[in-house]
Design a protein around this motif. Sequence first.
Motif, PDB file in Angstrom:
ATOM      1  N   GLY A   1      33.052 103.403 134.414  1.00 23.74           N
ATOM      2  CA  GLY A   1      31.890 102.746 133.581  1.00 23.74           C
ATOM      3  C   GLY A   1      32.070 103.560 132.160  1.00 23.74           C
ATOM      4  N   ARG A   2      31.011 103.829 131.737  1.00 26.27           N
ATOM      5  CA  ARG A   2      30.850 104.165 130.254  1.00 26.27           C
ATOM      6  C   ARG A   2      31.290 105.555 130.463  1.00 26.27           C
ATOM      7  NH1 ARG A   2      24.962 104.436 131.010  1.00 26.27           N
ATOM      8  NH2 ARG A   2      24.446 106.555 131.669  1.00 26.27           N
TER       9      ARG A   2
ATOM     10  N   SER B   1      29.159 101.573 120.494  1.00 29.53           N
ATOM     11  CA  SER B   1      29.660 100.496 120.476  1.00 29.53           C
ATOM     12  C   SER B   1      30.840 100.305 119.902  1.00 29.53           C
ATOM     13  CB  SER B   1      28.716  99.316 120.095  1.00 29.53           C
ATOM     14  OG  SER B   1      28.513  99.494 118.579  1.00 29.53           O
TER      15      SER B   1
ATOM     16  N   HIS C   1      29.981  96.760 127.050  1.00 27.43           N
ATOM     17  CA  HIS C   1      29.693  98.079 126.706  1.00 27.43           C
ATOM     18  C   HIS C   1      28.402  98.366 126.815  1.00 27.43           C
ATOM     19  CE1 HIS C   1      29.567 101.156 123.788  1.00 27.43           C
ATOM     20  NE2 HIS C   1      30.534 101.721 124.494  1.00 27.43           N
ATOM     21  N   HIS C   2      28.027  99.667 127.239  1.00 29.70           N
ATOM     22  CA  HIS C   2      26.770 100.077 127.351  1.00 29.70           C
ATOM     23  C   HIS C   2      26.290 100.405 125.910  1.00 29.70           C
ATOM     24  CE1 HIS C   2      24.082 103.904 127.555  1.00 29.70           C
ATOM     25  NE2 HIS C   2      23.415 102.828 128.225  1.00 29.70           N
ATOM     26  N   ARG C   3      25.059  99.822 125.539  1.00 29.28           N
ATOM     27  CA  ARG C   3      24.621 100.139 124.256  1.00 29.28           C
ATOM     28  C   ARG C   3      23.195 100.792 124.626  1.00 29.28           C
ATOM     29  NH1 ARG C   3      26.935  95.588 120.955  1.00 29.28           N
ATOM     30  NH2 ARG C   3      26.159  96.376 118.893  1.00 29.28           N
TER      31      ARG C   3
ATOM     32  N   ASP D   1      19.432  91.763 130.516  1.00 35.25           N
ATOM     33  CA  ASP D   1      19.077  93.238 130.020  1.00 35.25           C
ATOM     34  C   ASP D   1      17.696  93.799 129.529  1.00 35.25           C
ATOM     35  OD1 ASP D   1      21.814  93.679 129.921  1.00 35.25           O
ATOM     36  OD2 ASP D   1      22.032  92.684 127.855  1.00 35.25           O
TER      37      ASP D   1
END
Length: 540
Positions: A332-333, A405, A420-422, A462
């Motif tokens: 993950g991120r 990002s 993508h994690h924002r 989200d």
Amino acid sequence: MLLKKPDLEDGSSKLETVEAHTQKLGANLEENILQSLDDSLSPPSDFRIHSQHSDKLLTEQGANVTRQDNASTETTKSTVLNDSCCAEKYKADACSRSVCDTSTDPSVSGVNSSMPDFSILRGEVCLDDLTIRELQEAFRATFGRQTNVKDKIWLKRRITMGLTNSYDVPSSGCVVKDYKIVGKDAKNDMSDMDERAKTGLRATSVVIYPGNEGDSPSSSYYQSEDQEDSSKRVPIHNDEPQGNLLGEQCTDKRTRKPTKRYIEELSDIETHDSTVKNSSPAKRPAHDELLMNPRVAPFNETGSLGTIYPTRKDTFGGFSVHVPYVSRMRRGRPRKDFISFADKGPSVEPKGIQPSVEMILVKDGDKGNHLRKVPEVPLKVSSENEHAEAVDSKGVRNLQAKVCSAVSKPKIKHGLTRKHHRAWTLSEVVKLVDGVARYGAGKWSEIRKLSFASYSYRTSVDLKDKWRNLIRATQTQLPAQKDGACPRKTNPSIIPIPPSILLRVKELHELQSQGGGFTAPVKFSGQDGKVLQGKGSGFL
DNA sequence: TTTAGGG
DNA sequence: CCCTAAA
């Protein structure tokens, strides 16, 4: 199995049905047995005498010649293989056929194959009455190959096994009639054998076989017979005993049925394997954790010094191995130190990498798609977004989000991209809270459409997730703040949500959870509204 | 397609 | 965030 019925004598009339039956009826089972029999009787490496000798013997068959030329065996054995295979195959066929389709078959004699005289086996055979020679010939007739074993008991037993296709025969005194044991111990039959196979017992395990001419059948015969040592259990081949020229004395070991436990273990292994390979579709059908299914084994001994490490089963390139049990790489991120690295300034932002993708992204976002399927390389948020957040007092977060990002495009595995994690900016949170206040929690689609029109990367899911997190935050963070500083908030990269917002979230949540289907727009209560206004959030 | 909820 | 079931 069922083929060897007594009513098959003179089977010419029944031959066809029987053979049809054979095929119909689990060619597998039958073939397995025969195959193992073959294996045990004719190891390719040192099988038997040359075909010439075979032919010779065949011609001399009437005299029951059983002399064996070992030298010839040694020198010419390699050329025999085909022939012997033929013979063996034929023998295999003969085992499942009726009585008379053998020696009279013209095709057989036409192939120049060394077929023994099967007539010796026809009808009722009382092995006890036979001489060693006759026994040897019977052996030959049964197995299609020569033997020079002179041990009567062994021969009888072996012949009986061959004729009855059973491993479970008395060591002496039995009469074989039509491939079935009659007379003494007539109960020794397939059914009986199956019974034994089920219980894992082997009557043969106590029989001692006298050795003969160096190829002692008893040596290492039933070693570990009843020891359920799975590591020693191997399938019915590749188990050639030592120093054996004929390979006939290992028949039992090689052909013995696997015990129940062996079967279970085998299937166990297979299921494990398959689960490893297939993962569990129910739980995580997708992709990136396919190989991340650590199978913690109970402390396996892997160290050469006898040290014990916990290991887990893992899969590397299709092989299942045990590796020391350690944590895997995080998925993950990236960590937040990575984020903070990126946060050092806008100069880090790799703006020029893929300008075209940005356009795609923005366009995509305007259409309201969510970006998972697209190779996502968000380089920059849309200008409106920037504009909207310019008023945010916490501009740092905006930068951070944007930079974040920009720098990474997680491609998990093979086409499946992870969004993508924002990080949620404060303004986003405020928008969300406002949206919930207006349209009600659960109207995520509406909120997204109306309040997040400019945040193309926020899906309704989200929003929902974020709202849920906010609720949780109110339940954990809020009381903690009253009591004192939360020890985990020392992380500078996590900017806490202002208590005012949390309070409002809590209020909204309580309100809406109480009110049931309440969806009516609610304006802020004065207190929260004031705080928010004081924050200067410039939404709507 | 959206929502809810578990992971 | 991801994934899925249910609606």
